[in-house]
Design a protein around this motif. Structure first.
Motif, PDB file in Angstrom:
ATOM      1  N   THR A  65       1.130  -3.026  -8.396  1.00 21.04           N
ATOM      2  CA  THR A  65       1.487  -2.228  -7.228  1.00 21.04           C
ATOM      3  C   THR A  65       0.215  -1.610  -6.648  1.00 21.04           C
ATOM      4  O   THR A  65      -0.829  -1.577  -7.308  1.00 21.04           O
ATOM      5  CB  THR A  65       2.469  -1.105  -7.590  1.00 21.04           C
ATOM      6  N   LEU A  66       0.323  -1.071  -5.432  1.00 18.73           N
ATOM      7  CA  LEU A  66      -0.825  -0.402  -4.829  1.00 18.73           C
ATOM      8  C   LEU A  66      -1.298   0.762  -5.698  1.00 18.73           C
ATOM      9  O   LEU A  66      -2.506   0.972  -5.852  1.00 18.73           O
ATOM     10  CB  LEU A  66      -0.483   0.105  -3.427  1.00 18.73           C
ATOM     11  N   SER A  67      -0.369   1.502  -6.264  1.00 17.33           N
ATOM     12  CA  SER A  67      -0.752   2.635  -7.130  1.00 17.33           C
ATOM     13  C   SER A  67      -1.520   2.162  -8.351  1.00 17.33           C
ATOM     14  O   SER A  67      -2.511   2.788  -8.746  1.00 17.33           O
ATOM     15  CB  SER A  67       0.482   3.408  -7.568  1.00 17.33           C
ATOM     16  N   SER A  70      -5.040   1.180  -7.238  1.00 14.02           N
ATOM     17  CA  SER A  70      -5.889   2.331  -6.928  1.00 14.02           C
ATOM     18  C   SER A  70      -6.328   3.052  -8.199  1.00 14.02           C
ATOM     19  O   SER A  70      -7.463   3.520  -8.285  1.00 14.02           O
ATOM     20  CB  SER A  70      -5.191   3.287  -5.960  1.00 14.02           C
ATOM     21  N   ASN A  77      -4.975   5.653  -2.757  1.00 19.84           N
ATOM     22  CA  ASN A  77      -4.042   4.634  -2.255  1.00 19.84           C
ATOM     23  C   ASN A  77      -4.402   4.227  -0.835  1.00 19.84           C
ATOM     24  O   ASN A  77      -4.250   3.062  -0.464  1.00 19.84           O
ATOM     25  CB  ASN A  77      -2.607   5.166  -2.287  1.00 19.84           C
ATOM     26  N   VAL A  80      -7.068   1.556  -0.831  1.00 20.82           N
ATOM     27  CA  VAL A  80      -6.540   0.279  -1.317  1.00 20.82           C
ATOM     28  C   VAL A  80      -5.645  -0.372  -0.271  1.00 20.82           C
ATOM     29  O   VAL A  80      -5.685  -1.588  -0.083  1.00 20.82           O
ATOM     30  CB  VAL A  80      -5.787   0.485  -2.651  1.00 20.82           C
ATOM     31  N   THR A  81      -4.851   0.422   0.431  1.00 21.63           N
ATOM     32  CA  THR A  81      -3.926  -0.126   1.424  1.00 21.63           C
ATOM     33  C   THR A  81      -4.655  -0.970   2.458  1.00 21.63           C
ATOM     34  O   THR A  81      -4.248  -2.095   2.755  1.00 21.63           O
ATOM     35  CB  THR A  81      -3.142   1.010   2.119  1.00 21.63           C
ATOM     36  N   VAL A  84      -6.001  -4.227   0.845  1.00 23.36           N
ATOM     37  CA  VAL A  84      -4.915  -5.161   0.549  1.00 23.36           C
ATOM     38  C   VAL A  84      -4.404  -5.810   1.828  1.00 23.36           C
ATOM     39  O   VAL A  84      -4.196  -7.028   1.878  1.00 23.36           O
ATOM     40  CB  VAL A  84      -3.775  -4.454  -0.223  1.00 23.36           C
ATOM     41  N   GLU A  85      -4.213  -5.029   2.866  1.00 27.97           N
ATOM     42  CA  GLU A  85      -3.707  -5.589   4.127  1.00 27.97           C
ATOM     43  C   GLU A  85      -4.640  -6.664   4.667  1.00 27.97           C
ATOM     44  O   GLU A  85      -4.195  -7.723   5.111  1.00 27.97           O
ATOM     45  CB  GLU A  85      -3.503  -4.484   5.168  1.00 27.97           C
ATOM     46  N   ARG A  95       2.012 -10.951  -1.163  1.00 26.08           N
ATOM     47  CA  ARG A  95       2.815  -9.743  -1.324  1.00 26.08           C
ATOM     48  C   ARG A  95       4.174 -10.167  -1.866  1.00 26.08           C
ATOM     49  O   ARG A  95       4.807 -11.056  -1.322  1.00 26.08           O
ATOM     50  CB  ARG A  95       2.975  -9.059   0.030  1.00 26.08           C
ATOM     51  N   TYR A 107       1.205  -7.132  -5.655  1.00 24.94           N
ATOM     52  CA  TYR A 107       0.231  -8.018  -5.017  1.00 24.94           C
ATOM     53  C   TYR A 107      -0.469  -8.834  -6.080  1.00 24.94           C
ATOM     54  O   TYR A 107      -0.737  -8.355  -7.166  1.00 24.94           O
ATOM     55  CB  TYR A 107      -0.779  -7.175  -4.223  1.00 24.94           C
TER      56      TYR A 107
END
Length: 108
Positions: A65-67, A70, A77, A80-81, A84-85, A95, A107
């Motif tokens: 996960t994003l968490s 990070s 976060n 990282v967002t 990732v995008e 995703r 991810y």
């Protein structure tokens, strides 16, 4: 001089690298990091933070996960967002939505 907006490393001119034999350790680290960042960008069209994120994901085949990402990268976060995008848009990452919790995405 082109600076990588995702990397805090400063890339110094070639003539400085030749005279850096007596530079303090922090300066050498900055030079090395700049060289690595430039090499990744030139050879693979990827930034050092994006490479670091993909290296973290490579250690966990089922994704994170994003968490989780990070925490592993020790950044927020929000940082990282964005990474990732851009990696999803470029096709470097997939995703996946959790089967048990539709709000949760991983991810990999």
């Amino acid at each position: 001089m082109i600076l990588d907006s995702e990397t805090k490393a400063v890339e110094l001119p070639d003539d400085h690298a030749k005279s850096s034999d007596y530079a303090p350790s922090a300066d050498r680290t900055t030079l090395i990091e700049g060289e690595v960042a430039a090499g990744l960008r030139e050879r693979f069209d990827v930034t050092l933070p994006r490479f670091d994120l993909m290296a973290q994901l490579d250690k966990v085949p089922d994704g994170m996960t994003l968490s989780d990402i990070s925490k592993r990268m020790m950044v927020s976060n929000g940082n990282v967002t964005g990474l990732v995008e851009r990696l999803v848009e470029s096709g470097h990452l997939d995703r996946q939505t959790s089967d048990t919790d539709r709000r949760c995405r991983s991810y990999g």
